[in-house]
Design a protein around this motif. Structure first.
Motif, PDB file in Angstrom:
ATOM      1  N   TYR A   1      36.288 -14.805  39.255  1.00 52.98           N
ATOM      2  CA  TYR A   1      37.488 -14.834  40.097  1.00 52.98           C
ATOM      3  C   TYR A   1      37.455 -13.709  41.135  1.00 52.98           C
ATOM      4  N   ILE A   2      37.925 -14.026  42.322  1.00 55.47           N
ATOM      5  CA  ILE A   2      37.869 -13.135  43.482  1.00 55.47           C
ATOM      6  C   ILE A   2      38.368 -11.710  43.212  1.00 55.47           C
ATOM      7  N   ASP A   3      39.448 -11.568  42.451  1.00 56.03           N
ATOM      8  CA  ASP A   3      39.998 -10.219  42.239  1.00 56.03           C
ATOM      9  C   ASP A   3      38.977  -9.303  41.565  1.00 56.03           C
ATOM     10  N   ASN A   4      38.114  -9.886  40.738  1.00 51.73           N
ATOM     11  CA  ASN A   4      37.082  -9.078  40.077  1.00 51.73           C
ATOM     12  C   ASN A   4      36.059  -8.572  41.096  1.00 51.73           C
ATOM     13  N   ALA A   5      35.702  -9.419  42.044  1.00 48.74           N
ATOM     14  CA  ALA A   5      34.737  -9.020  43.074  1.00 48.74           C
ATOM     15  C   ALA A   5      35.326  -7.932  43.974  1.00 48.74           C
ATOM     16  N   VAL A   6      36.601  -8.076  44.298  1.00 51.53           N
ATOM     17  CA  VAL A   6      37.275  -7.070  45.135  1.00 51.53           C
ATOM     18  C   VAL A   6      37.260  -5.722  44.424  1.00 51.53           C
ATOM     19  N   GLU A   7      37.644  -5.752  43.158  1.00 52.63           N
ATOM     20  CA  GLU A   7      37.674  -4.516  42.366  1.00 52.63           C
ATOM     21  C   GLU A   7      36.289  -3.858  42.318  1.00 52.63           C
ATOM     22  N   ALA A   8      35.254  -4.679  42.136  1.00 52.93           N
ATOM     23  CA  ALA A   8      33.883  -4.145  42.040  1.00 52.93           C
ATOM     24  C   ALA A   8      33.492  -3.433  43.336  1.00 52.93           C
ATOM     25  N   ASN A   9      33.863  -3.992  44.473  1.00 57.52           N
ATOM     26  CA  ASN A   9      33.542  -3.363  45.759  1.00 57.52           C
ATOM     27  C   ASN A   9      34.212  -1.998  45.891  1.00 57.52           C
ATOM     28  N   LEU A  10      35.493  -1.949  45.502  1.00 61.25           N
ATOM     29  CA  LEU A  10      36.220  -0.693  45.698  1.00 61.25           C
ATOM     30  C   LEU A  10      35.726   0.368  44.718  1.00 61.25           C
ATOM     31  N   LEU A  11      35.354  -0.064  43.531  1.00 63.03           N
ATOM     32  CA  LEU A  11      34.761   0.876  42.568  1.00 63.03           C
ATOM     33  C   LEU A  11      33.409   1.383  43.077  1.00 63.03           C
ATOM     34  N   ALA A  12      32.634   0.479  43.674  1.00 67.13           N
ATOM     35  CA  ALA A  12      31.293   0.860  44.154  1.00 67.13           C
ATOM     36  C   ALA A  12      31.376   1.892  45.283  1.00 67.13           C
ATOM     37  N   CYS A  13      32.455   1.856  46.057  1.00 68.57           N
ATOM     38  CA  CYS A  13      32.624   2.860  47.131  1.00 68.57           C
ATOM     39  C   CYS A  13      32.828   4.242  46.534  1.00 68.57           C
ATOM     40  N   LYS A  14      33.558   4.293  45.445  1.00 65.35           N
ATOM     41  CA  LYS A  14      33.984   5.593  44.914  1.00 65.35           C
ATOM     42  C   LYS A  14      33.118   6.102  43.760  1.00 65.35           C
ATOM     43  N   ALA A  15      32.190   5.302  43.288  1.00 64.43           N
ATOM     44  CA  ALA A  15      31.353   5.715  42.154  1.00 64.43           C
ATOM     45  C   ALA A  15      30.478   6.909  42.549  1.00 64.43           C
ATOM     46  N   PRO A  16      30.020   7.693  41.554  1.00 60.58           N
ATOM     47  CA  PRO A  16      29.188   8.855  41.863  1.00 60.58           C
ATOM     48  C   PRO A  16      27.925   8.489  42.643  1.00 60.58           C
ATOM     49  N   ALA A  17      27.355   9.476  43.337  1.00 58.65           N
ATOM     50  CA  ALA A  17      26.221   9.243  44.237  1.00 58.65           C
ATOM     51  C   ALA A  17      25.017   8.605  43.534  1.00 58.65           C
ATOM     52  N   GLU A  18      24.929   8.762  42.208  1.00 59.35           N
ATOM     53  CA  GLU A  18      23.770   8.199  41.478  1.00 59.35           C
ATOM     54  C   GLU A  18      23.694   6.671  41.586  1.00 59.35           C
ATOM     55  N   VAL A  19      24.795   6.012  41.949  1.00 54.23           N
ATOM     56  CA  VAL A  19      24.736   4.540  42.050  1.00 54.23           C
ATOM     57  C   VAL A  19      23.978   4.101  43.299  1.00 54.23           C
TER      58      VAL A  19
END
Ligand code: UD2
Length: 311
Positions: A215-233
């Motif tokens: 579902y779309i909301d999960n993809a949206v959440e993943a993008n916003l988390l990926a922006c803020k995750a530590p530099a190791e990602v």
């Protein structure tokens, strides 16, 4: 407040990202050539974003769009397996050349991070399930090859230029605003609108193929988390899915209940370039991004049916 550039902002995923970012008080800029995206997807938010009608193949437009941007969410693409089988050159242009332009522009503008809409199709039809990111990709369709090539460009730009990039391998994202009207549309958008209109949907093959519909909301959440995750990602690839799969036959039965469609499906020939089973291991995204699917399949399906019904 950070500045986000969304490529493909008028598409169903891009416009959902824009809405969530505005909700969170962020500043949103977007580009779209309106080839598959639709201006109506931006209704109610158009005046709150900096929208530029531009093609990602236009490097100057991308350079201008990236100026002053913190994060780029690169969603623009021609997202279709069958379309790419018919037109591999067009698929490559939009899905690979376009990505390289976005990366060059982002690198030169010194954006903090680029998040890329990669695809589960990269895994191909290998029998091992669930798919995890350490598996060797084996793409089948030109679309899958292009998405994988762009993913590798993301990694390359991190390795060569230090531009932080994260590729999110989307597993069959669905939900409100997904375009149901093209022969290349995602199966759920097509089936839901057909069944609500009392039309018989066609299942390509025996219907026993399975997908990890997300579902779309999960993809949206993943993008916003990926922006803020530590530099190791940075320089890494993560599955974005639910970790559960359903067959098309099961999905059809669920949709019969949700749409009150009384009929049966038509069974047609299998689609060229198609994958039989798709299921994700999402533990890497859980561990490194803090991702957890918030909306499960049935819930997402119900919301999507409600959205199309309300239109
Ligand atoms: C692929 C990717 C997905 C995303 C998408 C973009 C996989 C596993 N998934 O989705 O992550 O990148 O491409 O387009 O590679 N079908 C019917 N009847 C129809 C339409 C489709 O039976 O009218 C079938 C189709 O043959 C396939 C399934 O439904 O087996 C899903 O098709 P799709 O086009 O919605 O998505 P898919 O899996 O190609």
């Amino acid at each position: 407040m950070a500045v986000y550039l969304i490529t493909g902002i008028a598409g169903f995923i891009g416009s959902s990202l824009a809405r969530e970012l505005l909700q969170r008080g962020e500043q949103v800029r977007g580009v779209d050539n309106l080839a598959t995206g639709k201006r109506e997807n931006l209704s109610q938010i158009l005046e709150r974003i900096d929208f530029r009608e531009a093609d990602i193949l236009d490097l100057d437009a991308m350079k201008s769009a990236c100026t002053g941007v913190d994060y780029v969410l690169h969603q623009a693409a021609i997202p279709s397996v069958p379309k790419s089988v018919l037109d591999p050159i067009g698929s490559n242009r939009a899905n690979v050349d376009g990505t390289v332009n976005v990366l060059v522009a982002a690198r030169d503008a010194k954006v903090k991070r680029v998040i890329y809409a990669a695809s589960s199709s990269a895994y191909g039809d290998t029998p091992a399930l669930p798919k995890h990111e350490r598996m060797t990709p084996d793409p089948i369709s030109p679309y899958a090859v292009a998405k994988l090539a762009s993913e590798r460009y993301m990694i390359s730009f991190y390795r060569c230029y230090g531009l932080e990039t994260v590729a999110l391998r989307y597993f069959n994202i669905f939900g409100r605003r997904q375009d149901p009207s093209s022969p290349y549309s995602g199966v759920l958008a097509k089936f839901i609108t057909q069944m609500l209109a009392g039309q018989q949907p066609t299942i390509f093959g025996d219907g026993e193929q399975s997908r990890d519909f997300t579902y779309i909301d999960n993809a949206v959440e993943a993008n916003l988390l990926a922006c803020k995750a530590p530099a190791e990602v940075a320089g890494n690839v993560f599955n974005v899915a639910t970790g559960r799969r359903v067959t098309l036959n099961e999905t059809f039965k669920l949709l019969q209940k949700l749409t009150s469609y009384p009929g049966s499906p038509i069974y047609g020939a299998e689609r060229g370039g198609d994958i039989k089973h798709s299921l994700a291991d999402i533990s890497a995204a859980e561990k490194n991004l803090g991702y957890k699917p918030k909306v499960h399949f049935e819930q997402g399906l119900q919301r999507t049916v409600d959205w199309y019904r309300s239109r």
